[in-house]
Design a protein around this motif. Structure first.
Motif, mmCIF file in Angstrom:
data_model
loop_
_atom_site.group_PDB
_atom_site.id
_atom_site.type_symbol
_atom_site.label_atom_id
_atom_site.label_comp_id
_atom_site.label_asym_id
_atom_site.label_seq_id
_atom_site.Cartn_x
_atom_site.Cartn_y
_atom_site.Cartn_z
ATOM 1 N N ASP A 1 -1.938 5.353 -2.619
ATOM 2 C CA ASP A 1 -3.098 4.186 -2.544
ATOM 3 C C ASP A 1 -4.457 5.263 -2.135
ATOM 4 O OD1 ASP A 1 -3.671 1.360 -2.642
ATOM 5 O OD2 ASP A 1 -4.469 2.126 -0.886
ATOM 6 N N LYS B 1 4.482 -0.755 9.710
ATOM 7 C CA LYS B 1 4.756 0.463 8.834
ATOM 8 C C LYS B 1 3.762 0.831 8.104
ATOM 9 C CE LYS B 1 7.363 1.492 4.704
ATOM 10 N NZ LYS B 1 8.185 1.209 3.597
ATOM 11 N N ILE B 2 2.694 0.205 7.926
ATOM 12 C CA ILE B 2 1.375 0.552 7.189
ATOM 13 C C ILE B 2 0.496 1.304 8.715
ATOM 14 C CG2 ILE B 2 -0.778 -0.301 6.530
ATOM 15 C CD1 ILE B 2 0.505 -2.437 5.142
ATOM 16 N N ALA C 1 -1.666 -6.353 8.540
ATOM 17 C CA ALA C 1 -1.208 -5.255 8.228
ATOM 18 C C ALA C 1 0.165 -5.280 9.183
ATOM 19 C CB ALA C 1 -2.381 -4.257 8.849
ATOM 20 N N ARG D 1 2.413 4.650 9.209
ATOM 21 C CA ARG D 1 2.010 5.404 7.985
ATOM 22 C C ARG D 1 0.673 6.131 8.005
ATOM 23 N NH1 ARG D 1 3.413 3.083 2.397
ATOM 24 N NH2 ARG D 1 1.772 1.795 2.939
ATOM 25 N N GLN D 2 -0.291 5.291 8.177
ATOM 26 C CA GLN D 2 -1.765 5.783 8.357
ATOM 27 C C GLN D 2 -1.762 7.039 9.483
ATOM 28 O OE1 GLN D 2 -4.883 3.311 8.400
ATOM 29 N NE2 GLN D 2 -6.305 4.876 8.852
ATOM 30 N N LEU E 1 -5.912 4.091 1.127
ATOM 31 C CA LEU E 1 -5.122 4.636 2.337
ATOM 32 C C LEU E 1 -5.664 5.687 2.696
ATOM 33 C CD1 LEU E 1 -2.866 4.890 4.418
ATOM 34 C CD2 LEU E 1 -1.348 5.755 2.663
ATOM 35 N N MET F 1 0.794 -1.152 -0.182
ATOM 36 C CA MET F 1 0.060 0.046 0.137
ATOM 37 C C MET F 1 0.679 1.283 0.013
ATOM 38 S SD MET F 1 -2.985 1.221 2.640
ATOM 39 C CE MET F 1 -3.957 -0.407 2.532
#
Length: 418
Positions: free
Chosen positions: A5, A330-331, A327, A334-335, A8, A1
């Protein structure tokens, strides 16, 4: 992602829109921070522009020098001796003081600051009458509204011409009456008017009720001989005015047998010191504006971080499910950071728009005022770019706090919570 994206960004906006009131209240801190920062920087620029307007047309690398009375006995001379400058002093300074660019010797009819009676067809004005060279216009620019200023031909031919101020014109002529080519009488001697000037928006030393005649004409008409009243001196832009001032005083003290420590015999005024002082003041004020704005912005961004910490706690189950479905930390991180950046950037843009509108209003209200130095309060592109980068950078750093909190949530424990 990836960062671009669609899913996201959909999740980010969905999270932020769940509680609009809380999101709005969170952004208020950042909005006010940017508002304060831009307003302070813009107001500082407006003040700086206002001071530049005041000094426009007046050489900031200039000084004025005149004679007074000695205060220390020296070489058989008693204290209280009066010194008179002459045109030979002008030539001497030009030869021996390399820092000097232009010297404009001046003389006035009567005492310094005094006035003389000027007559025309039964009407009179109490005006200051000055004998000048054209070079005085380089030190203090005259705003000619009709005709011209004194030129070199007037000096060489000792023409009986004059340039009068707008106040003198109003006292000597009827409204709308043509003055150019008409004669006025100064101490029984007739001069032809060749120009009319009005006060600039800047510093004006003589005022509008003043009359300028060629220096050589003044000498012959009023029998002033070789004496001069004072000197307006323009220093080379690459040199220090204070250095030139010290050299000139030392040179003249030697010539007129004045004690080296006598500080009263020769008076002077370094105009550059005022300009330097104002420049330093606006520089310090601008630095203070950045200091206040940055810390206010930091406080606003911390408020965003605190709210995100609360939302992370509220979304414990959601984060646990996402972690269980694969998930990565890192994901998740990041969000959360992206949410912090979006909130801060949006608030910053709103604050910027409001502050620019406020600056325009201030310029409309005070920009044309002669009583307050405030002109075109704007914020430069580098300042805007720096503020934006700082805002985004702080939001990323502060966003790490709730982001790290989110990735520490263990999927099993999160799914157990109700």
């Amino acid at each position: 992602m990836g960062i671009l994206d669609r899913d996201l960004w959909s999740e980010v906006f969905s999270t932020l829109s769940k509680n609009m009131l809380r999101t709005f209240l969170t952004t208020l801190g950042v909005i006010f921070a940017i508002l304060i920062l831009i307003l302070l920087l813009g107001a500082t620029t407006g003040m700086s522009n206002g001071f530049n307007k005041i000094f426009a047309g007046t050489a900031t690398n200039s000084m004025f020098m005149w004679t007074q009375t000695t205060s220390i006995p020296y070489k058989g001379f008693e204290r209280g001796r009066r010194i008179d400058f002459t045109l030979e002093d002008v030539a001497l300074i030009k030869r021996q003081v390399s820092e000097v660019d232009i010297i404009a010797p001046r003389i006035q009819l009567g005492d310094f600051g005094g006035t003389s009676t000027v007559i025309r067809e039964g009407r009179s004005s109490g005006s200051g009458v000055y004998g000048d060279y054209p070079s005085i216009d380089l030190v203090s620019k005259k705003r000619i509204v009709e005709g011209r200023f004194i030129n070199q031909n007037d000096i060489e031919e000792s023409k009986k011409v004059c340039v009068i101020g707008l106040d003198a014109y109003k006292l000597l002529f009827d409204k709308g009456e043509k003055a150019i080519g008409k004669s006025i009488q100064i101490n029984g001697i007739y001069f032809s008017v060749v120009g009319i000037f009005k006060k600039n928006d800047n510093i004006n030393f003589e005022g509008e009720n003043a009359i300028f005649v060629p220096f050589t004409t003044f000498q012959k008409a009023f029998n002033s001989g070789n004496k001069i009243g004072w000197m307006a001196i323009l220093v080379d832009p690459d040199k220090q005015v204070s250095v030139a001032e010290g050299k000139i005083k030392k040179l003249l003290k030697q010539k007129y047998n004045i004690h080296p420590d006598d500080v009263r015999a020769i008076g002077s005024f370094d105009f550059s010191e005022i300009f330097k002082g104002i420049s330093a003041f606006t520089f310090v004020l601008q630095g203070f504006s950045f200091f206040v704005g940055i810390f206010t912005l930091l406080a606003g961004v911390i408020a965003v971080s605190n709210i995100l910490l609360i939302t992370v706690k509220e979304r414990t189950n959601e984060i646990g499910v996402r972690r269980a479905l694969g998930a990565t930390p890192k994901i998740i991180k990041r969000q959360i950071i992206l949410e912090s950046i979006v909130l801060t950037t949006f608030a910053g843009l709103v604050g910027f728009v409001i502050s620019v509108a406020a600056l325009h209003f201030l310029d409309y209200k005070f920009g044309g005022s002669d009583e307050f130095p405030f002109v075109n309060p704007t914020v430069s592109i580098p300042q805007i770019v720096f503020s934006f980068i700082l805002m985004v950078g702080l939001s990323m750093l502060i966003g790490l706090i709730p982001a790290n909190r989110a990735v520490k949530i263990k999927p099993i424990e999160a799914l157990r919570e109700e």
